[in-house]
Design a protein around this motif. Structure first.
Motif, PDB file in Angstrom:
ATOM      1  N   GLN A   1       0.890  -1.094   0.027  1.00 15.80           N
ATOM      2  CA  GLN A   1       0.059   0.067   0.058  1.00 15.80           C
ATOM      3  C   GLN A   1       0.865   1.291  -0.015  1.00 15.80           C
ATOM      4  OE1 GLN A   1      -2.482   0.574   3.308  1.00 15.80           O
ATOM      5  NE2 GLN A   1      -4.151   1.502   2.112  1.00 15.80           N
ATOM      6  N   ALA A   2       2.047   1.152   0.718  1.00 18.26           N
ATOM      7  CA  ALA A   2       2.636   2.418   0.819  1.00 18.26           C
ATOM      8  C   ALA A   2       3.429   2.667  -0.488  1.00 18.26           C
ATOM      9  CB  ALA A   2       4.062   2.217   1.829  1.00 18.26           C
TER      10      ALA A   2
ATOM     11  N   ALA B   1      -7.633   5.690   5.438  1.00 23.56           N
ATOM     12  CA  ALA B   1      -8.410   5.301   6.676  1.00 23.56           C
ATOM     13  C   ALA B   1      -7.961   3.934   6.861  1.00 23.56           C
ATOM     14  CB  ALA B   1      -9.922   5.120   6.709  1.00 23.56           C
ATOM     15  N   THR B   2      -7.253   3.261   7.916  1.00 23.64           N
ATOM     16  CA  THR B   2      -6.900   2.079   8.439  1.00 23.64           C
ATOM     17  C   THR B   2      -6.625   1.798   9.661  1.00 23.64           C
ATOM     18  OG1 THR B   2      -5.379   0.289   7.629  1.00 23.64           O
ATOM     19  CG2 THR B   2      -4.641   2.564   7.662  1.00 23.64           C
TER      20      THR B   2
ATOM     21  N   LEU C   1       2.680   3.437   7.901  1.00 23.97           N
ATOM     22  CA  LEU C   1       2.486   4.205   6.526  1.00 23.97           C
ATOM     23  C   LEU C   1       3.036   5.711   7.117  1.00 23.97           C
ATOM     24  CD1 LEU C   1      -0.910   3.405   5.382  1.00 23.97           C
ATOM     25  CD2 LEU C   1       1.189   2.892   4.102  1.00 23.97           C
ATOM     26  N   HIS C   2       2.859   6.127   8.204  1.00 23.74           N
ATOM     27  CA  HIS C   2       3.301   7.393   8.693  1.00 23.74           C
ATOM     28  C   HIS C   2       4.864   7.540   8.691  1.00 23.74           C
ATOM     29  CE1 HIS C   2       4.822  10.084  12.105  1.00 23.74           C
ATOM     30  NE2 HIS C   2       3.984  10.899  11.508  1.00 23.74           N
ATOM     31  N   ASP C   3       5.391   6.301   9.351  1.00 26.70           N
ATOM     32  CA  ASP C   3       7.009   6.426   9.353  1.00 26.70           C
ATOM     33  C   ASP C   3       7.712   6.301   8.007  1.00 26.70           C
ATOM     34  OD1 ASP C   3       7.063   6.201  12.012  1.00 26.70           O
ATOM     35  OD2 ASP C   3       6.947   3.936  12.377  1.00 26.70           O
TER      36      ASP C   3
END
Length: 323
Positions: free
Chosen positions: A286-287, A304-305, A313-315
């Motif tokens: 996904q990333a 949204a997950t 994902l944020h990292d």
């Protein structure tokens, strides 16, 4: 709930993995499967790992070994016939990692050994790792598979695997050999005599009598064809031959390296390849998809997950955009 036990009759890693994936896709929703199997002289890497940074590929292949890429995340491990592997295929509504771990723990503890769960995916005995595990979720069923080190050649682990010093330091050890333990060093356990305790523990934990399914009944033409695909150069190596690390970091969820191609003129990311031992391969994909074609100046919108995936994902986004 129905219980089934399947034991592989051979040591071809690609056929063993193909059978496992067939079980994930076809096991009925009222059935839990325990599948036991062995591989001969095989380095198994996680789905998103770069084989060339995880393994001495040339030495392994020159000495008649196999490289196999599994379809779950996690790190590289070494298999030989002194190592017993297990797979639990469980309907989503019954999937419980602790319950599945309990099967392995009860079987090992029947030999008088005490075990514990450690970190993301390890089982320890006397403070040393004897079982690494990985997980994935299919459409209807979930997969939990792992190793049981019984009489594995630890010198081959040292010889074939390339383990980053930072990973060893995180575990407070100086080598792979000092971090892992063969259960045969601690009790009279073999890859044969542990099978009955595993079968008994499986039936006790899940509360029923298991049906034994012959391995050959699973080996359809479709499964055999898929096993050949898993052994292809394209699946194992192709996109990794030209991987060049441009960004890297370490997080609680795993190590990550990113190969990033950009188009400065059009202000976008053109290609992304991510090498990682993250246990969630679908989040890594996904990333990759979100970053491909994204602006160089602004991260993609966070989908949204669940919170665990959002953290990963944020990292990754922060690593790319805060460089």
């Amino acid at each position: 709930m129905r219980l089934q036990i399947i034991t592989s009759a051979q040591t071809n890693p690609f056929l063993n993995l193909a059978v496992e994936q067939h079980l994930v896709k076809t096991t009925p929703p009222d059935t839990v499967v325990m599948y036991l199997w062995k591989n001969q002289q095989t380095v198994v890497i996680g789905y998103n790992q770069n084989p060339y940074t995880e393994c001495d590929v040339d030495t392994l292949l020159a000495e008649g070994g196999h490289l196999m890429r599994r379809l779950t995340g996690g790190g590289a491990v070494y298999h030989d016939v002194g190592n017993l592997n297990f797979s639990f295929v469980v309907p989503k509504q019954h999937y419980d990692v602790r319950r599945q771990f309990a099967v392995i723990q009860k079987a090992v503890e029947s030999f008088g050994l005490r075990t514990e769960i450690s970190g993301r995916n390890d089982l320890l005995c006397q403070g040393r790792k004897f079982s690494g595990n990985a997980f994935s979720k299919g459409t209807d069923n979930c997969l939990h598979h792992g190793t049981i080190l019984i009489k594995t050649d630890t010198q081959s682990i040292q010889r074939y695997l390339k383990v980053k010093p930072s990973k060893l330091l995180k575990h407070g050890v100086s080598s792979v050999q000092s971090r892992v333990v063969n259960l045969s060093e601690l009790a009279p356990i073999t890859s044969e005599n542990i099978v009955p305790p595993l079968e008994e523990a499986f039936q006790q934990v899940y509360g029923g009598t298991a049906e034994r399914i012959p391995f050959q009944n699973i080996c359809s033409d479709e499964v055999l064809a898929y096993s050949r695909h898993l052994a292809t150069d394209d699946f194992l190596f192709a996109k990794w031959r030209h991987f060049h690390t441009t960004l890297n970091s370490s997080y609680p969820w795993g190590e990550v390296e990113i190969d990033l191609d950009t188009d400065e003129k059009n202000n976008c990311i053109t290609q992304v390849q991510i090498a990682t031992d993250c246990l969630s391969p679908d989040t890594i994909e996904q990333a990759r998809q979100l970053l491909t074609g994204a602006s160089l100046r602004k991260p993609p919108q966070m989908p949204a997950t669940d919170s665990e995936k959002q953290t990963i994902l944020h990292d990754i986004f922060s690593l790319v955009y805060d460089k």
